[in-house]
Write a protein that holds these residues in place. Structure first.
Motif, PDB file in Angstrom:
ATOM      1  N   UNK A  45       1.063  -1.226  -0.181  1.00  0.00           N
ATOM      2  CA  UNK A  45       0.071  -0.019   0.055  1.00  0.00           C
ATOM      3  C   UNK A  45       0.806   1.191  -0.037  1.00  0.00           C
ATOM      4  N   UNK A  46       2.049   1.400   0.717  1.00  0.00           N
ATOM      5  CA  UNK A  46       2.635   2.463   0.883  1.00  0.00           C
ATOM      6  C   UNK A  46       3.727   2.417  -0.414  1.00  0.00           C
ATOM      7  N   UNK A  47       3.941   1.469  -1.206  1.00  0.00           N
ATOM      8  CA  UNK A  47       4.696   1.575  -2.380  1.00  0.00           C
ATOM      9  C   UNK A  47       3.790   1.958  -3.511  1.00  0.00           C
ATOM     10  N   UNK A  48       2.569   1.744  -3.338  1.00  0.00           N
ATOM     11  CA  UNK A  48       1.533   2.223  -4.603  1.00  0.00           C
ATOM     12  C   UNK A  48       1.472   3.690  -4.339  1.00  0.00           C
ATOM     13  N   UNK A  49       1.295   4.154  -2.911  1.00  0.00           N
ATOM     14  CA  UNK A  49       1.172   5.542  -2.591  1.00  0.00           C
ATOM     15  C   UNK A  49       2.433   6.467  -2.974  1.00  0.00           C
ATOM     16  N   UNK A  50       3.544   5.710  -2.898  1.00  0.00           N
ATOM     17  CA  UNK A  50       4.873   6.410  -3.104  1.00  0.00           C
ATOM     18  C   UNK A  50       4.906   6.632  -4.779  1.00  0.00           C
ATOM     19  N   UNK A  51       4.281   5.564  -5.531  1.00  0.00           N
ATOM     20  CA  UNK A  51       4.390   5.616  -7.052  1.00  0.00           C
ATOM     21  C   UNK A  51       3.396   7.004  -7.443  1.00  0.00           C
ATOM     22  N   UNK A  52       2.386   6.844  -6.892  1.00  0.00           N
ATOM     23  CA  UNK A  52       1.610   8.029  -7.151  1.00  0.00           C
ATOM     24  C   UNK A  52       2.086   9.435  -6.598  1.00  0.00           C
ATOM     25  N   UNK A  53       2.696   9.580  -5.581  1.00  0.00           N
ATOM     26  CA  UNK A  53       3.413  10.979  -5.139  1.00  0.00           C
ATOM     27  C   UNK A  53       4.619  11.081  -6.122  1.00  0.00           C
ATOM     28  N   UNK A 187      -6.449  -2.405   2.128  1.00  0.00           N
ATOM     29  CA  UNK A 187      -6.920  -2.157   0.681  1.00  0.00           C
ATOM     30  C   UNK A 187      -6.556  -0.757   0.194  1.00  0.00           C
ATOM     31  N   UNK A 188      -7.300  -0.246  -0.822  1.00  0.00           N
ATOM     32  CA  UNK A 188      -7.020   0.983  -1.200  1.00  0.00           C
ATOM     33  C   UNK A 188      -7.261   2.080  -0.307  1.00  0.00           C
ATOM     34  N   UNK A 189      -8.069   2.063   0.739  1.00  0.00           N
ATOM     35  CA  UNK A 189      -8.200   3.085   1.629  1.00  0.00           C
ATOM     36  C   UNK A 189      -6.723   3.135   2.478  1.00  0.00           C
ATOM     37  N   UNK A 190      -6.154   2.144   2.669  1.00  0.00           N
ATOM     38  CA  UNK A 190      -4.525   2.116   3.097  1.00  0.00           C
ATOM     39  C   UNK A 190      -3.914   2.624   2.165  1.00  0.00           C
ATOM     40  N   UNK A 191      -4.027   2.727   1.049  1.00  0.00           N
ATOM     41  CA  UNK A 191      -3.346   3.478   0.078  1.00  0.00           C
ATOM     42  C   UNK A 191      -3.335   4.983   0.302  1.00  0.00           C
ATOM     43  N   UNK A 192      -4.485   5.309   0.048  1.00  0.00           N
ATOM     44  CA  UNK A 192      -4.900   6.501   0.448  1.00  0.00           C
ATOM     45  C   UNK A 192      -4.439   7.430   1.452  1.00  0.00           C
ATOM     46  N   UNK A 193      -4.617   6.519   2.743  1.00  0.00           N
ATOM     47  CA  UNK A 193      -4.080   6.855   3.847  1.00  0.00           C
ATOM     48  C   UNK A 193      -2.528   6.976   4.172  1.00  0.00           C
ATOM     49  N   UNK A 194      -1.864   6.382   3.028  1.00  0.00           N
ATOM     50  CA  UNK A 194      -0.511   6.223   3.252  1.00  0.00           C
ATOM     51  C   UNK A 194       0.242   7.429   2.375  1.00  0.00           C
ATOM     52  N   UNK A 195      -0.652   8.214   1.374  1.00  0.00           N
ATOM     53  CA  UNK A 195      -0.180   9.194   0.833  1.00  0.00           C
ATOM     54  C   UNK A 195       0.359  10.290   1.642  1.00  0.00           C
ATOM     55  N   UNK A 196      -0.136  10.790   2.678  1.00  0.00           N
ATOM     56  CA  UNK A 196       0.644  11.896   3.274  1.00  0.00           C
ATOM     57  C   UNK A 196       1.902  11.485   3.697  1.00  0.00           C
ATOM     58  N   UNK A 197       2.131  10.312   3.980  1.00  0.00           N
ATOM     59  CA  UNK A 197       3.508   9.719   4.499  1.00  0.00           C
ATOM     60  C   UNK A 197       4.377   9.763   3.321  1.00  0.00           C
ATOM     61  N   UNK A 198       3.804   9.325   2.397  1.00  0.00           N
ATOM     62  CA  UNK A 198       4.774   8.889   1.033  1.00  0.00           C
ATOM     63  C   UNK A 198       5.128  10.419   0.600  1.00  0.00           C
ATOM     64  N   UNK A 199       4.470  11.540   0.528  1.00  0.00           N
ATOM     65  CA  UNK A 199       4.637  12.907   0.215  1.00  0.00           C
ATOM     66  C   UNK A 199       6.036  13.390   1.100  1.00  0.00           C
TER      67      UNK A 199
END
Length: 465
Positions: A45-53, A187-199
Motif C-alpha cells: 500500500x505504501x509502495x503504491x502511494x509512493x508511485x502516485x506521489x 486495501x485502497x483505503x490504506x493506499x490513500x491513508x499512506x499518501x500523506x507519509x509518501x509525500x
C-alpha cells in the motif's frame, strides 16, 4: 514599522548550489517520516502511494519550474498566486507555505534528537532536539553562500549514507517481508491513508525556488537544479522503500530512525553498519533542517517585504541575511520541537501546508497562462497535460491528507492534545484577520516590487563566487 532600504538579496548561487538546497531540504525524508505509512497501508500500500506521489512531484516540479523561472522571486508560491489571483490569495498561499516550512524543521529536529539518542542513549532526545535546531538557526546567520556550501556538503554526505544503506541492505532483502498477509492492509483505503507519509519522500523540494533571487542565472539554472533534484530523489525513494521493507522495516511500531533500525534487525544493534548509517543519517537530517530554515526565512522575508507581514521581518543583516525572518519563525519551531513527543503530528501539519500550497501554485499556473499569455516563460512545461496531471493528483492528495491524517490526528504540546484541524483553522483564521485589519493596507503594488527586483538583478550580473 522599521524603515528598511536594504531589502534585496544577493545573487551568489549556481545550479549545483540549487541542487544541494533542493535535495538537501528533502533528503531527511529518506531517513524518517515516510515509514509511518507502513501502519496505514502495509508495504504494498505504501509502495503504491509512493508511485502516485512520485508521479505527482515529477509533474509538479516541471510545472513549478515554469513559475519559478517566469517569476524568480524569494516569495516563491506566494508571489505566483499573488500575480495570478490577487493579494489575498497570495497571502493565503504564503501562509500555507509557512505552515509547511515552519513545522517541517521541528519534525526533523525531533527525528535528529531520536537519532542522537539511538547513538548515545545518555543524551536526552529533547535536549538534543532543541540544541540542534537552535544551532542551525545561528548557522544560517552567516549568509546564503556559506549556508549553501554547508547544505551541499551535508547533502552529499547524506547521499553517501543512503548508498551505504543500500549496499549493506540489498543482499539481505527478503521478499517474504515485502509480500505477506499484512502487505496490503486496508486495501485502497490504506493506499490513500499512506499518501500523506509518501509525500514526506519529496516534501520541500520546491523550497529551492525561494532562493531564486539568489541564483545567478535563474532562467537557465533553476530548471537544471530542480530537474536533477527530482531525478535524484525518485531514485533514492525506490531504493529506500525496497530495502527497508525487505529488511522487515514494515513490521512493528514505526520509529523516528527506521534505517538503522532496519539494519540492526539484520546485523544487530551493536554492529558498525547500523551505527554508521545512523551517524551519516544525522547529516541527512541536518541537511533538511538547515535547508528548510533557509526556506522559511526567505518566505517570511518575502511576505514582509510585500507588506503582508510586519516590515521588520524583511530587514537584512550586514551579511545580507533576513535575520528576523530566521529568528521569529525559528522560536515557534523550537518551542514545537521541544514540546512534541514525536514527529508524526508535525509531519502531517507540514504536509497539509505543502499540499495546499502545491494546489494553489498549480491553479496559479493555469490562471497565468490564460491571464498573461505573453509573459516571458524561459522554461515552458507541456501545457495543459503535465500541470493537469499534477493538479488532479494534487487534489486527490489534498483530500487524503485532510481525511486520513488531519482530521484523525492531535498535536501533543505541553501535555495537551490539540486537534490538528484546530491548529490549521487558527493559522488561516488569524492570518485572514491580520490581513484585512492591517496587512491589506501596506501591500506594495506587485509591478513596483518586480521592477525593483529586476533593476537590482541587472546591476548584479557580474557578482562572482
Amino acid at each position: 514599522m522599521a524603515n528598511n532600504t536594504n531589502n534585496h538579496l544577493h545573487k551568489e548561487l549556481k545550479p549545483i548550489h540549487l541542487w544541494g538546497i533542493a535535495v538537501g531540504m528533502v533528503i531527511s525524508g529518506q531517513y524518517f517520516g515516510w515509514n509511518y505509512g507502513f501502519e496505514q497501508g502495509g508495504t504494498i500500500g505504501l509502495a503504491i502511494a509512493a508511485i502516485i506521489v512520485t508521479i505527482f512531484y515529477t509533474t509538479f516540479i516541471f510545472s513549478y519550474s515554469e513559475l519559478s523561472t517566469s517569476i524568480p522571486h524569494a516569495g516563491g508560491p506566494s508571489a505566483y498566486a499573488r500575480k495570478a489571483m490577487g493579494p489575498y490569495m497570495g497571502f493565503m498561499t504564503g501562509l500555507a507555505c509557512l505552515l509547511e516550512f515552519v513545522f517541517a524543521p521541528p519534525a526533523i529536529a525531533v527525528a535528529t534528537g531520536a537519532y542522537i539518542n539511538f547513538l548515545i542513549p545518555s543524551i536526552n532526545a529533547v535536549y538534543a532536539t532543541v540544541a540542534v535546531f537552535s544551532f542551525f538557526i545561528l548557522i544560517n546567520l552567516i549568509g546564503v553562500k556559506g549556508a549553501a556550501i554547508i547544505e551541499l556538503v551535508a547533502t552529499i554526505l547524506a547521499l553517501i549514507g543512503l548508498s551505504i544503506y543500500y549496499v549493506a541492505g540489498l543482499p539481505h532483502v527478503n521478499s517474504s517481508a515485502i509480500f505477506n498477509d499484512m502487505s496490503f492492509v486496508n486495501g485502497w483505503t490504506g493506499v490513500f491513508a499512506s499518501i500523506p507519509f509518501a509525500i514526506w519522500f519529496f516534501l520541500a523540494i520546491e523550497g529551492g525556488a525561494m532562493a531564486a533571487e539568489e541564483v545567478r542565472n535563474p532562467k537557465k539554472d533553476i530548471p537544471k537544479g530542480f530537474i536533477s533534484g527530482i531525478l535524484t530523489l525518485a531514485t533514492a525513494t525506490v531504493l529506500t522503500l525496497l530495502v527497508t521493507a525487505g529488511l522487515g522495516g514494515g513490521e512493528g511500531k514505526p520509529a523516528d530512525y527506521p534505517l538503522p533500525q532496519a539494519l540492526a534487525g539484520v546485523y544487530g544493534e551493536n554492529n558498525i553498519l547500523p551505527k554508521t548509517v545512523a551517524i551519516i543519517g544525522l547529516f541527512g537530517l541536518i541537511a533538511s533542517l538547515h535547508g528548510i530554515i533557509i526556506g522559511y526565512s526567505r518566505q517570511t522575508f518575502a511576505l514582509a517585504r510585500a507588506g503582508y507581514l510586519p516590515g521588520f521581518l524583511s530587514n537584512l543583516s550586514k551579511r545580507g541575511v533576513p535575520h528576523w525572518g530566521l529568528i521569529v519563525p525559528g522560536i515557534i519551531g523550537v518551542i514545537s520541537a521541544g514540546s512534541a513527543s514525536f514527529a508524526n503530528a508535525l509531519i502531517i501539519l507540514s504536509v497539509f501546508g505543502s499540499i495546499t500550497m502545491y494546489c494553489l501554485s498549480l491553479i496559479s499556473l493555469f490562471v497565468l497562462r490564460k491571464k498573461e499569455p505573453h509573459m516571458e516563460r524561459p522554461f515552458k512545461v507541456s501545457y495543459p497535460v503535465v500541470p493537469g496531471i499534477a493538479l488532479f493528483l494534487g487534489i486527490i492528495s489534498f483530500f487524503c491528507v485532510l481525511k486520513y491524517s488531519v482530521l484523525t490526528t492531535d498535536l501533543p504540546l505541553f501535555g495537551i492534545k490539540i486537534p490538528l484541524i484546530s491548529v490549521i483553522l487558527f493559522v488561516f483564521g488569524a492570518g485572514s484577520i491580520y490581513y484585512f485589519l492591517a496587512g491589506a493596507k501596506k501591500i506594495r503594488p506587485i509591478s513596483e516590487e518586480f521592477v525593483s527586483i529586476e533593476d537590482v538583478a541587472s546591476s548584479q550580473q557580474n557578482v562572482s563566487l
